[in-house]
Write an enzyme that holds these catalytic residues in place. Structure first.
Site, PDB file in Angstrom:
ATOM      1  N   TYR A  58       0.800  -1.220   0.000  1.00 25.32           N
ATOM      2  CA  TYR A  58       0.000   0.000   0.000  1.00 25.32           C
ATOM      3  C   TYR A  58       0.836   1.274   0.000  1.00 25.32           C
ATOM      4  O   TYR A  58       0.461   2.279  -0.622  1.00 25.32           O
ATOM      5  CB  TYR A  58      -0.980  -0.012   1.180  1.00 25.32           C
ATOM      6  N   ASP A 108      -4.264  -4.471   1.859  1.00 31.73           N
ATOM      7  CA  ASP A 108      -3.178  -3.528   1.604  1.00 31.73           C
ATOM      8  C   ASP A 108      -2.586  -3.722   0.212  1.00 31.73           C
ATOM      9  O   ASP A 108      -2.122  -2.760  -0.410  1.00 31.73           O
ATOM     10  CB  ASP A 108      -2.066  -3.700   2.638  1.00 31.73           C
ATOM     11  N   HIS A 154      -9.870  -7.540   6.933  1.00 34.43           N
ATOM     12  CA  HIS A 154      -8.704  -6.734   6.566  1.00 34.43           C
ATOM     13  C   HIS A 154      -7.607  -7.596   5.935  1.00 34.43           C
ATOM     14  O   HIS A 154      -6.973  -7.189   4.962  1.00 34.43           O
ATOM     15  CB  HIS A 154      -8.165  -5.997   7.788  1.00 34.43           C
ATOM     16  N   LYS A 155      -7.408  -8.757   6.515  1.00 34.22           N
ATOM     17  CA  LYS A 155      -6.452  -9.735   5.981  1.00 34.22           C
ATOM     18  C   LYS A 155      -6.928 -11.120   6.406  1.00 34.22           C
ATOM     19  O   LYS A 155      -7.706 -11.261   7.353  1.00 34.22           O
ATOM     20  CB  LYS A 155      -5.032  -9.518   6.545  1.00 34.22           C
ATOM     21  N   TYR A 158      -6.275 -11.658   9.927  1.00 31.68           N
ATOM     22  CA  TYR A 158      -7.092 -10.854  10.835  1.00 31.68           C
ATOM     23  C   TYR A 158      -8.563 -11.172  10.573  1.00 31.68           C
ATOM     24  O   TYR A 158      -9.320 -10.324  10.093  1.00 31.68           O
ATOM     25  CB  TYR A 158      -6.815  -9.364  10.652  1.00 31.68           C
ATOM     26  N   ASP A 165      -8.448   1.394   7.653  1.00 30.92           N
ATOM     27  CA  ASP A 165      -7.406   1.447   6.623  1.00 30.92           C
ATOM     28  C   ASP A 165      -7.860   0.765   5.335  1.00 30.92           C
ATOM     29  O   ASP A 165      -7.540   1.201   4.224  1.00 30.92           O
ATOM     30  CB  ASP A 165      -6.123   0.746   7.086  1.00 30.92           C
ATOM     31  N   ARG A 235      -4.946   8.642  11.818  1.00 31.08           N
ATOM     32  CA  ARG A 235      -4.625   8.208  10.442  1.00 31.08           C
ATOM     33  C   ARG A 235      -5.632   7.185   9.940  1.00 31.08           C
ATOM     34  O   ARG A 235      -5.928   7.141   8.753  1.00 31.08           O
ATOM     35  CB  ARG A 235      -3.197   7.669  10.340  1.00 31.08           C
ATOM     36  N   TRP A 239      -7.410   7.636   6.348  1.00 27.53           N
ATOM     37  CA  TRP A 239      -7.596   6.689   5.234  1.00 27.53           C
ATOM     38  C   TRP A 239      -9.059   6.665   4.808  1.00 27.53           C
ATOM     39  O   TRP A 239      -9.377   6.667   3.615  1.00 27.53           O
ATOM     40  CB  TRP A 239      -7.180   5.288   5.665  1.00 27.53           C
TER      41      TRP A 239
END
Length: 395
Positions: A58, A108, A154-155, A158, A165, A235, A239
């Site tokens: 990313y 990402d 997210h992944k 995860y 994000d 942050r 995003w």
């Protein structure tokens, strides 16, 4: 008398030097100066191990997207050539993508696809090669595991988790892909990702968004009742804000969820304004903990909020008054964090290196955790949004 004349001469020389320095910085737009400084730091995209610009991920995609926008603004092909050179290192002759594993289901890794879509449409380049890469990345999204509501994990490592994000990592690419490949159903999937965030991650009291949500409630960082992480990370919201204004570039005017996305941005803009530091114009690392011991004004989030507010106001999604909020934030960044180095290159200070949840060593999402991550100079996650924010302010 001679002494007085000497002092006067020195004063005039000093003022001239100061003015010359200021003129040097302001002679060209800061967006171009920062892009050129980045390219000077990373002049060659090979070898990948020594040069982060050649990694697939990313940060890599974020920086190249920022440089792409400088190219679009200036028409200078040196920026396009840099993007092509850097990306092509990742595509060996066998058609694979170096350092990319679809089985990781890592959102990402989708972000560099945004620049791929640009190259795919650029005359004179190997459009079929870039088309294959874009299709490979989109295939991951087609198969990405989701929560019960359809929100992307997210992944793979995860599971059941939505992170703010991930909206920037995947959704602007997915929205543009839907437009370029004429797949209108893709917009429905994109809209649902934002709907899941608005449903599950927004704090009803403050309007801020929590960094993460664990549908399973199994993570140590997750509230057992709500599944939410314990703090607001600027942050992460940056995003999300950038993702909102960018997906709207591609959404059809008549799509039934387009107006809802605009409403999401309209909901968020006054919240960001409320938590802007009145003294500096920046935003705090832990958003709602102003002046708490250890907290600090963080560069990347401030750049992201400036970009989202300035672009949203320019395009009429939010009230024009938010241009002033963005301007105040941008002045803070330039004054406090942009440094001209002895070699003439610009540097950007004050960016936190990372922020995450879970993993090994375990990140518990506590206030202390967010303050423990190191602060870096010229971190891609600050430099890229700074260039984008600068381009907006320069318009």
């Amino acid at each position: 008398m001679k002494y007085c004349l000497l002092l006067l001469s020195f004063f005039i020389w000093s003022c001239a030097t100061t003015n010359q320095s200021t003129t040097t910085r302001s002679a060209r737009p800061l967006s171009q100066q920062m892009a050129d400084s980045f390219m000077a730091l990373y002049p060659d995209s090979v070898p990948a191990v020594r040069n982060r610009a050649a990694r697939w991920g990313y940060e890599h995609g974020l920086m190249l997207k920022a440089i792409e926008r400088v190219w679009q603004q200036t028409g200078d092909k040196k920026y396009l050539n840099y993007i092509v050179k850097t990306l092509d290192h990742s595509f060996p002759a066998d058609g694979s993508i170096l350092y990319y594993k679809a089985a990781d289901y890592n959102l990402d890794n989708i972000n560099p696809g945004r620049v791929i879509l640009t190259l795919m449409q650029q005359p004179g380049l190997d459009q079929q090669k870039y088309r294959r890469v874009a299709q490979t990345l989109h295939k991951q999204l087609d198969e990405q595991p989701t929560t019960k509501g359809g929100g992307y994990w997210h992944k793979q490592r995860y599971p059941y988790q939505i992170w703010l994000d991930g909206l920037y990592m995947a959704e602007p690419f997915a929205a543009e892909y839907a437009k370029v490949f004429n797949q209108p159903e893709g917009f429905d999937h994109v809209a649902n990702q934002f709907a899941q965030v608005e449903k599950n991650l927004v704090d009803p009291k403050t309007g801020l968004l929590y960094h993460g949500y664990d549908e399973s409630r199994e993570q140590q960082w997750a509230n057992k009742e709500t599944g939410l992480s314990p703090n607001f990370w600027s942050r992460g919201m940056g995003w999300y804000a950038m993702a909102l204004v960018d997906v709207l570039d591609y959404f059809p005017k008549n799509h039934p969820q387009r107006q809802q996305l605009i409403k999401d941005l309209q909901r968020l803009a006054p919240v960001l304004t409320q938590y802007q530091d009145p003294a500096t114009g920046g935003w705090w690392q832990v958003t709602d903990q102003a002046n708490r011991q250890g907290n600090y004004i963080e560069t990347s989030a401030s750049c992201m909020f400036v970009y989202a507010l300035a672009k949203g106001a320019r395009l009429g999604y939010i009230d024009k008054k938010y241009q002033e909020v963005a301007k105040k934030g941008y002045q803070c960044i330039v004054k406090k964090f942009v440094e001209t180095q002895p070699n003439g290159l610009l540097a950007l200070n004050g960016t936190v290196s990372v922020g995450g949840l879970g993993g090994n060593p375990y990140r518990d999402g506590s206030y202390e955790y967010y303050l423990s991550e190191p602060i870096k100079q010229n971190d891609f996650k600050g430099v890229g949004p700074f260039i984008m924010a600068s381009l907006e302010m320069e318009k």
